[in-house]
Design an enzyme around this catalytic site. Sequence first.
Site, short mmCIF file in Angstrom:
data_model
loop_
_atom_site.label_atom_id
_atom_site.label_comp_id
_atom_site.label_asym_id
_atom_site.label_seq_id
_atom_site.Cartn_x
_atom_site.Cartn_y
_atom_site.Cartn_z
N SER A 42 0.86 -1.13 -0.02
CA SER A 42 0.00 0.02 -0.18
C SER A 42 0.91 1.35 0.23
CB SER A 42 -0.90 0.01 1.08
OG SER A 42 -2.03 0.72 0.97
N ASP A 206 -5.95 -4.03 -2.09
CA ASP A 206 -4.99 -3.59 -1.15
C ASP A 206 -4.09 -4.85 -0.58
OD1 ASP A 206 -3.51 -2.73 1.20
OD2 ASP A 206 -4.23 -0.96 0.42
#
Length: 359
Positions: A42, A206
Amino acid sequence: MKEKSINLALQGGGSHGAFAWGVLDRLLQENWLNIAAISGTSAGALNGAALKAGLSRYKAARGRQAARENLDALWTNVGQVSDNRVVQWMHSLLPVPPSLGRLTEMFSPAAWLDNFTRIFSPYDYGPFYVNPLKSVLRDLPYPDFNNEIGPSLFVSATNVRTGRIRIFTGQAATPDAVMASACLPNLFRAVEIYDPDTDRVESFWDGGFTGNPALFPLYKPEFPRDIVIVNINPLIRDGLPKTPGEISDRVNEVSFNSSLMAELRSINFVKRLFAEERLHNRTMKNPLIHMILDDTLMNDLTARSKVLPGPGLLHRMKTAGQVSADAFIEKHADALNEKDTVDLAALFTGAGIIDRVDV
Protein backbone atom coordinates in the site's frame (compact mmCIF):
# COMPACT_ATOMS: atom_id res chain seq x y z
CA MET A 1 31.05 3.06 10.77
CA LYS A 2 31.70 0.00 8.60
CA GLU A 3 29.30 -0.76 5.77
CA LYS A 4 26.18 -2.70 6.69
CA SER A 5 23.31 -4.06 4.62
CA ILE A 6 19.65 -4.35 5.55
CA ASN A 7 16.27 -5.24 4.09
CA LEU A 8 13.36 -2.84 4.53
CA ALA A 9 9.77 -3.90 5.23
CA LEU A 10 7.46 -0.92 4.71
CA GLN A 11 3.98 -1.14 6.18
CA GLY A 12 0.92 0.41 4.58
CA GLY A 13 -1.36 2.90 6.26
CA GLY A 14 -2.64 5.51 3.80
CA SER A 15 -1.36 9.00 4.43
CA HIS A 16 0.27 7.78 7.66
CA GLY A 17 2.83 6.28 5.30
CA ALA A 18 4.41 9.74 5.30
CA PHE A 19 6.03 8.57 8.54
CA ALA A 20 8.11 6.15 6.45
CA TRP A 21 8.94 9.06 4.15
CA GLY A 22 10.75 10.65 7.07
CA VAL A 23 12.36 7.37 8.14
CA LEU A 24 13.72 6.70 4.66
CA ASP A 25 14.87 10.29 4.22
CA ARG A 26 16.96 9.94 7.38
CA LEU A 27 18.33 6.48 6.58
CA LEU A 28 19.42 7.64 3.12
CA GLN A 29 21.76 10.13 4.77
CA GLU A 30 23.89 7.29 6.16
CA ASN A 31 26.46 6.36 3.50
CA TRP A 32 27.47 3.20 5.40
CA LEU A 33 23.95 1.76 5.25
CA ASN A 34 23.10 -0.27 2.14
CA ILE A 35 19.57 -1.36 1.24
CA ALA A 36 19.52 -4.80 -0.37
CA ALA A 37 15.78 -5.41 -0.70
CA ILE A 38 12.47 -3.65 -0.07
CA SER A 39 9.09 -5.22 0.65
CA GLY A 40 6.22 -2.74 0.61
CA THR A 41 2.46 -2.76 0.85
CA SER A 42 0.00 0.00 0.00
CA ALA A 43 1.66 3.28 1.08
CA GLY A 44 4.72 1.15 1.78
CA ALA A 45 4.70 0.06 -1.88
CA LEU A 46 4.55 3.70 -2.97
CA ASN A 47 7.49 4.52 -0.71
CA GLY A 48 9.37 1.43 -1.86
CA ALA A 49 8.83 2.24 -5.53
CA ALA A 50 10.04 5.83 -5.10
CA LEU A 51 13.05 4.63 -3.10
CA LYS A 52 13.95 1.88 -5.58
CA ALA A 53 13.63 4.19 -8.60
CA GLY A 54 16.02 6.75 -7.15
CA LEU A 55 18.60 4.22 -5.98
CA SER A 56 18.54 2.35 -9.28
CA ARG A 57 18.96 5.51 -11.33
CA TYR A 58 22.35 6.53 -9.96
CA LYS A 59 25.07 5.02 -7.81
CA ALA A 60 26.28 6.02 -4.34
CA ALA A 61 25.44 9.47 -2.98
CA ARG A 62 23.77 10.66 -6.16
CA GLY A 63 21.36 7.71 -6.04
CA ARG A 64 20.53 8.43 -2.41
CA GLN A 65 19.75 12.04 -3.27
CA ALA A 66 17.60 10.94 -6.22
CA ALA A 67 15.65 8.65 -3.89
CA ARG A 68 15.09 11.51 -1.43
CA GLU A 69 13.87 13.72 -4.27
CA ASN A 70 11.50 10.98 -5.40
CA LEU A 71 10.04 10.59 -1.91
CA ASP A 72 9.61 14.36 -1.55
CA ALA A 73 7.80 14.53 -4.88
CA LEU A 74 5.63 11.51 -4.04
CA TRP A 75 4.27 12.96 -0.81
CA THR A 76 3.99 16.50 -2.17
CA ASN A 77 1.76 15.11 -4.92
CA VAL A 78 -0.23 12.99 -2.45
CA GLY A 79 -0.80 16.12 -0.33
CA GLN A 80 -2.05 18.04 -3.34
CA VAL A 81 -4.39 15.25 -4.37
CA SER A 82 -5.89 14.89 -0.88
CA ASP A 83 -5.73 18.51 0.30
CA ASN A 84 -9.02 19.15 2.14
CA ARG A 85 -9.69 22.62 3.48
CA VAL A 86 -12.58 21.45 5.62
CA VAL A 87 -10.32 18.97 7.44
CA GLN A 88 -7.81 21.73 8.13
CA TRP A 89 -10.59 23.95 9.47
CA MET A 90 -11.86 21.13 11.70
CA HIS A 91 -8.35 20.53 13.06
CA SER A 92 -8.03 24.23 13.90
CA LEU A 93 -10.94 23.86 16.35
CA LEU A 94 -9.19 21.21 18.44
CA PRO A 95 -9.07 20.43 21.29
CA VAL A 96 -12.82 20.07 21.80
CA PRO A 97 -14.93 18.63 24.65
CA PRO A 98 -15.68 14.89 24.35
CA SER A 99 -19.36 15.46 23.58
CA LEU A 100 -18.56 17.91 20.80
CA GLY A 101 -15.79 15.62 19.64
CA ARG A 102 -18.34 12.85 19.14
CA LEU A 103 -20.54 15.28 17.19
CA THR A 104 -17.71 16.40 14.91
CA GLU A 105 -16.73 12.74 14.49
CA MET A 106 -20.22 11.98 13.21
CA PHE A 107 -20.35 14.87 10.77
CA SER A 108 -16.68 15.20 9.82
CA PRO A 109 -15.59 14.80 6.17
CA ALA A 110 -14.05 11.45 7.12
CA ALA A 111 -17.36 10.19 8.52
CA TRP A 112 -19.15 11.54 5.46
CA LEU A 113 -16.71 9.71 3.20
CA ASP A 114 -17.11 6.50 5.21
CA ASN A 115 -20.90 6.66 4.88
CA PHE A 116 -20.64 7.59 1.22
CA THR A 117 -18.54 4.52 0.42
CA ARG A 118 -21.11 2.30 2.15
CA ILE A 119 -23.75 3.49 -0.32
CA PHE A 120 -21.82 4.13 -3.52
CA SER A 121 -19.23 1.95 -5.23
CA PRO A 122 -16.20 3.19 -7.16
CA TYR A 123 -17.83 1.43 -10.12
CA ASP A 124 -20.74 3.91 -9.98
CA TYR A 125 -18.56 6.68 -11.42
CA GLY A 126 -18.67 5.19 -14.91
CA PRO A 127 -16.32 6.87 -17.41
CA PHE A 128 -15.50 9.61 -14.89
CA TYR A 129 -13.54 7.26 -12.63
CA VAL A 130 -9.84 8.07 -12.24
CA ASN A 131 -7.29 6.48 -9.91
CA PRO A 132 -5.27 9.48 -8.64
CA LEU A 133 -2.24 7.30 -7.86
CA LYS A 134 -1.57 6.84 -11.58
CA SER A 135 -0.53 10.48 -11.99
CA VAL A 136 1.34 10.47 -8.67
CA LEU A 137 3.56 7.61 -9.86
CA ARG A 138 3.88 8.97 -13.39
CA ASP A 139 5.07 12.37 -12.17
CA LEU A 140 7.95 11.11 -10.03
CA PRO A 141 11.27 12.73 -11.02
CA TYR A 142 12.67 9.21 -11.48
CA PRO A 143 9.70 6.96 -12.32
CA ASP A 144 11.45 3.72 -13.39
CA PHE A 145 11.28 1.16 -10.59
CA ASN A 146 10.45 -2.12 -12.38
CA ASN A 147 14.03 -2.99 -13.30
CA GLU A 148 16.75 -5.32 -12.05
CA ILE A 149 19.14 -2.55 -10.95
CA GLY A 150 19.73 -1.63 -7.31
CA PRO A 151 17.74 -3.09 -4.41
CA SER A 152 15.13 -5.75 -5.10
CA LEU A 153 11.55 -4.50 -4.79
CA PHE A 154 8.64 -6.68 -3.68
CA VAL A 155 5.10 -5.28 -3.93
CA SER A 156 2.23 -7.09 -2.19
CA ALA A 157 -1.36 -7.16 -3.42
CA THR A 158 -4.41 -9.31 -2.68
CA ASN A 159 -5.99 -11.44 -5.39
CA VAL A 160 -9.72 -10.72 -5.14
CA ARG A 161 -10.77 -14.07 -6.62
CA THR A 162 -8.56 -16.33 -4.49
CA GLY A 163 -7.98 -14.14 -1.43
CA ARG A 164 -4.27 -14.95 -1.64
CA ILE A 165 -1.27 -12.67 -1.59
CA ARG A 166 0.54 -11.91 -4.85
CA ILE A 167 4.11 -10.62 -4.81
CA PHE A 168 5.15 -8.49 -7.78
CA THR A 169 8.88 -8.09 -8.30
CA GLY A 170 11.37 -7.28 -11.04
CA GLN A 171 9.69 -6.24 -14.27
CA ALA A 172 6.31 -7.27 -12.83
CA ALA A 173 6.56 -4.51 -10.18
CA THR A 174 4.86 -2.02 -12.48
CA PRO A 175 2.87 1.14 -11.65
CA ASP A 176 -0.28 -1.00 -11.97
CA ALA A 177 1.12 -3.42 -9.36
CA VAL A 178 1.78 -0.52 -6.96
CA MET A 179 -1.73 0.84 -7.55
CA ALA A 180 -3.09 -2.65 -6.87
CA SER A 181 -1.15 -2.80 -3.62
CA ALA A 182 -2.77 0.48 -2.53
CA CYS A 183 -6.27 -0.33 -3.80
CA LEU A 184 -8.73 0.08 -0.93
CA PRO A 185 -11.85 -1.56 -2.42
CA ASN A 186 -14.30 1.02 -1.05
CA LEU A 187 -12.36 3.86 -2.67
CA PHE A 188 -10.81 2.43 -5.84
CA ARG A 189 -11.76 -0.07 -8.50
CA ALA A 190 -9.83 -3.32 -8.41
CA VAL A 191 -6.70 -3.17 -10.55
CA GLU A 192 -6.65 -5.80 -13.29
CA ILE A 193 -3.31 -7.41 -14.14
CA TYR A 194 -2.51 -10.45 -16.26
CA ASP A 195 -1.14 -13.33 -14.18
CA PRO A 196 1.06 -15.77 -16.13
CA ASP A 197 0.63 -18.39 -13.39
CA THR A 198 -3.13 -18.61 -13.93
CA ASP A 199 -3.06 -17.46 -17.59
CA ARG A 200 -5.86 -15.01 -16.94
CA VAL A 201 -6.42 -11.40 -16.00
CA GLU A 202 -6.82 -11.20 -12.23
CA SER A 203 -8.27 -8.41 -10.09
CA PHE A 204 -6.32 -7.11 -7.13
CA TRP A 205 -7.07 -5.17 -3.95
CA ASP A 206 -4.91 -3.65 -1.24
CA GLY A 207 -2.05 -5.88 -0.12
CA GLY A 208 -2.68 -4.99 3.52
CA PHE A 209 -5.34 -7.68 3.73
CA THR A 210 -2.81 -10.47 3.20
CA GLY A 211 0.66 -9.04 3.87
CA ASN A 212 1.31 -5.73 5.60
CA PRO A 213 4.13 -5.95 4.75
CA ALA A 214 5.13 -9.39 3.53
CA LEU A 215 8.38 -10.52 5.16
CA PHE A 216 8.88 -13.89 3.47
CA PRO A 217 10.29 -12.46 0.18
CA LEU A 218 13.19 -11.13 2.28
CA TYR A 219 14.27 -14.60 3.46
CA LYS A 220 16.26 -15.35 0.29
CA PRO A 221 19.84 -16.49 0.96
CA GLU A 222 21.35 -13.64 -1.05
CA PHE A 223 19.76 -10.99 1.18
CA PRO A 224 21.15 -9.94 4.58
CA ARG A 225 19.56 -11.36 7.72
CA ASP A 226 18.43 -7.97 9.00
CA ILE A 227 14.83 -6.89 8.37
CA VAL A 228 14.03 -3.34 9.45
CA ILE A 229 10.25 -2.98 9.73
CA VAL A 230 8.85 0.53 9.49
CA ASN A 231 5.60 0.30 11.44
CA ILE A 232 2.66 2.53 10.59
CA ASN A 233 -0.26 0.87 12.38
CA PRO A 234 0.28 0.87 16.17
CA LEU A 235 0.76 -2.60 17.63
CA ILE A 236 -0.24 -1.45 21.12
CA ARG A 237 -3.10 0.94 21.86
CA ASP A 238 -3.89 1.44 25.53
CA GLY A 239 -7.43 2.23 26.54
CA LEU A 240 -10.66 0.55 25.52
CA PRO A 241 -12.25 1.92 22.32
CA LYS A 242 -15.78 3.04 23.13
CA THR A 243 -17.11 5.39 20.47
CA PRO A 244 -18.11 4.02 17.04
CA GLY A 245 -15.15 5.81 15.49
CA GLU A 246 -12.67 4.47 18.05
CA ILE A 247 -13.98 0.92 17.67
CA SER A 248 -13.79 1.12 13.88
CA ASP A 249 -10.26 2.51 14.04
CA ARG A 250 -8.97 -0.26 16.31
CA VAL A 251 -10.63 -2.96 14.21
CA ASN A 252 -8.85 -1.45 11.20
CA GLU A 253 -5.48 -1.49 12.98
CA VAL A 254 -5.82 -5.04 14.30
CA SER A 255 -6.93 -6.33 10.88
CA PHE A 256 -4.09 -4.69 9.00
CA ASN A 257 -1.52 -5.86 11.57
CA SER A 258 -2.69 -9.48 11.62
CA SER A 259 -0.57 -10.78 8.74
CA LEU A 260 2.57 -9.08 10.11
CA MET A 261 1.96 -10.52 13.57
CA ALA A 262 1.52 -13.99 12.08
CA GLU A 263 4.87 -13.76 10.27
CA LEU A 264 6.63 -12.41 13.36
CA ARG A 265 5.20 -15.28 15.40
CA SER A 266 6.64 -17.74 12.87
CA ILE A 267 10.03 -16.02 13.05
CA ASN A 268 9.90 -16.19 16.84
CA PHE A 269 9.24 -19.94 16.61
CA VAL A 270 12.25 -20.39 14.30
CA LYS A 271 14.40 -18.40 16.72
CA ARG A 272 13.42 -20.73 19.55
CA LEU A 273 14.43 -23.73 17.43
CA PHE A 274 17.79 -22.10 16.70
CA ALA A 275 18.28 -21.34 20.40
CA GLU A 276 17.59 -25.00 21.21
CA GLU A 277 20.03 -26.07 18.45
CA ARG A 278 17.30 -28.06 16.73
CA LEU A 279 18.05 -26.61 13.29
CA HIS A 280 21.69 -27.66 13.12
CA ASN A 281 22.83 -28.19 9.51
CA ARG A 282 19.43 -27.06 8.21
CA THR A 283 19.19 -24.49 5.41
CA MET A 284 16.94 -22.27 7.49
CA LYS A 285 17.47 -18.53 7.87
CA ASN A 286 17.39 -16.88 11.28
CA PRO A 287 16.31 -13.29 10.51
CA LEU A 288 17.36 -10.38 12.70
CA ILE A 289 14.33 -8.18 13.41
CA HIS A 290 14.35 -4.44 13.99
CA MET A 291 11.52 -1.90 14.12
CA ILE A 292 11.28 1.84 13.60
CA LEU A 293 8.01 3.19 14.94
CA ASP A 294 6.32 5.93 16.93
CA ASP A 295 3.32 4.37 18.64
CA THR A 296 2.79 7.56 20.67
CA LEU A 297 2.16 9.56 17.50
CA MET A 298 0.05 6.84 15.88
CA ASN A 299 -2.08 6.55 19.02
CA ASP A 300 -2.89 10.25 18.66
CA LEU A 301 -4.21 9.69 15.14
CA THR A 302 -7.21 7.83 13.76
CA ALA A 303 -7.69 5.53 10.80
CA ARG A 304 -9.83 8.20 9.15
CA SER A 305 -6.87 10.55 8.79
CA LYS A 306 -5.32 7.89 6.56
CA VAL A 307 -7.71 8.81 3.74
CA LEU A 308 -8.23 12.53 4.40
CA PRO A 309 -4.85 14.03 5.27
CA GLY A 310 -3.86 17.66 5.28
CA PRO A 311 -0.41 18.80 4.13
CA GLY A 312 0.38 19.77 7.72
CA LEU A 313 -0.23 16.19 8.86
CA LEU A 314 2.02 14.79 6.15
CA HIS A 315 4.93 16.98 7.18
CA ARG A 316 4.29 16.22 10.84
CA MET A 317 4.52 12.53 9.96
CA LYS A 318 7.73 13.07 7.99
CA THR A 319 9.36 14.93 10.88
CA ALA A 320 8.32 12.18 13.31
CA GLY A 321 9.80 9.57 10.99
CA GLN A 322 13.10 11.44 10.78
CA VAL A 323 13.27 11.70 14.57
CA SER A 324 12.45 8.00 15.05
CA ALA A 325 15.02 6.91 12.47
CA ASP A 326 17.64 9.15 14.05
CA ALA A 327 16.96 7.59 17.45
CA PHE A 328 17.14 4.10 15.93
CA ILE A 329 20.51 4.84 14.30
CA GLU A 330 21.95 6.31 17.49
CA LYS A 331 20.80 3.40 19.62
CA HIS A 332 21.03 0.41 17.30
CA ALA A 333 23.50 1.09 14.48
CA ASP A 334 26.12 -1.18 16.07
CA ALA A 335 23.58 -4.00 16.45
CA LEU A 336 22.77 -4.18 12.73
CA ASN A 337 24.12 -7.36 11.10
CA GLU A 338 24.90 -8.62 14.62
CA LYS A 339 21.72 -9.22 16.63
CA ASP A 340 18.01 -8.48 16.99
CA THR A 341 16.91 -5.19 18.49
CA VAL A 342 13.34 -6.37 19.13
CA ASP A 343 12.47 -9.03 21.68
CA LEU A 344 9.78 -10.98 19.85
CA ALA A 345 9.23 -13.30 22.79
CA ALA A 346 8.29 -10.32 24.95
CA LEU A 347 6.01 -9.00 22.22
CA PHE A 348 4.01 -12.22 22.16
CA THR A 349 3.74 -12.47 25.94
CA GLY A 350 2.00 -9.09 26.06
CA ALA A 351 4.97 -7.08 27.30
CA GLY A 352 5.00 -4.93 24.20
CA ILE A 353 7.92 -4.07 21.95
CA ILE A 354 11.11 -4.60 23.92
CA ASP A 355 14.54 -3.50 22.71
CA ARG A 356 17.15 -6.19 23.20
CA VAL A 357 20.53 -4.67 22.47
CA ASP A 358 22.33 -6.60 25.21
CA VAL A 359 21.67 -10.18 24.10
